[in-house]
Enzyme design. Sequence first.
Site: not given
Length: 401
Positions: A7, A90, A179, A209-211, A240, A283, A333-334, A385
């Site tokens: 990646n 990727r 994604h 996520g962040n995105g 964003r 977050a 997830e968290n 991924e």
Amino acid sequence: MKILVINSGSSSLKYQFIDMETNDVLAKGLCERIGIDGVITHKKSGAEDYKKEVDLKSHDEAIQLVLSMLQDDTYGVIKSIDEIDAVGHRIAHGGEKLKESAVIKDEDLEYLYSIQNLAPLHVPPAIKGIEACRKLMDGVPQVGVFDTSFYSTMEPESYVYPLPYELYEEHQIRRYGFHGTSHRYVASRAAEMLGKDIKDLKIITCHLGNGSSITAVDHGKAVDTSMGFMPNGGILMGTRCGDIDPSILPYMVNALGMSGEEVETIINKKSGLLGVSGVSSDARNVREAAAQGNERARLAEKILVHGIKKHIGSYVAEMNGLDCIVFTAGLGENSADVREWVCENMDYLGIQMDNEKNASAPRGQEADVTAEGGKVKVLVIPTNEEYMIALDTATLAAQDK
Ligand code: ADP
């Protein structure tokens, strides 16, 4: 079969070396600060992290270093490069032509060059990674796995913007979606967890996520997604803005005297959680501030949740139903809080969460957090991924032989 997954970012390169017979990640790592100075962090399964500052002038040098680490006497996992059966790359964007994962041929590389502008931060380093691997691993299949290809099944009413049609035809301005590899992975895992064929399910996958993006997967096919022409659009993200009234942009230019570049920086780097809260794009920091009474931090969280709910509602309407919601990525997830806020007051749609199961869902593991009798399954699935890329790569490399 052993697959190297790469990646490439503009100054970084992440890698995983996976044994597809056992699904074990034999080694993984990260090259950073490529073209600046250089540092590698490498981890062989079951061993200590290896970290070293190394001069890395280019992606070529980074891949060369990765290959030598994989063959290293102490930290390596193979004796020779011949043990790498294929490489999976990727690639953030496949444009309109690269609609599925593929062994990259010369004409595909040429096409990727032609669409660099569609993802200027992501496609050029991916091209560099492929070219470096081709040079260093002659004859080893180089497979491209595109973030956009999962969305090639969308109908035009989902991807054509209501702008003059020439902007789509002549300039390829349309919804692409991003994604995709993550959404594809968690949707297929959801079907497996439920013991059903994905072709019998209506699923909404929330990659937070962040995105962040949300995708509607109807009978295994992506029918809509929240990100658009670029990885903005949809819900509020770390920095964003997601969907906003488009007339705000010319207003910032014409009435507020900002340059195009400033506007771009604002919508991509200064908005979202960071812009609204004024605290952070992370977050966790926003949560901490909100818990201490920071109202703007709390507002940022509320806008996030409001956007997720709106997308879920509209996708239920598009698919005429829903069997399963999946939460994935850093926040999905968290953050038990965000999952709970999203699912509360959604019982009209058959969405009912077991808040205790949700709060105690073990980090990094799959969990079913549906309330007893809940019609719509609510699942937490860590995304993977790299595994999805390795799987496509192994399948295509076997066919390429
Ligand atoms: P990226 O889009 O960069 O891959 P990630 O998927 O790693 O991002 O997600 C990053 C986001 O996940 C951040 O906003 C971070 O605060 C959030 N996050 C990570 N761990 C936790 C946690 N334990 N609790 C709440 N939020 C978390």
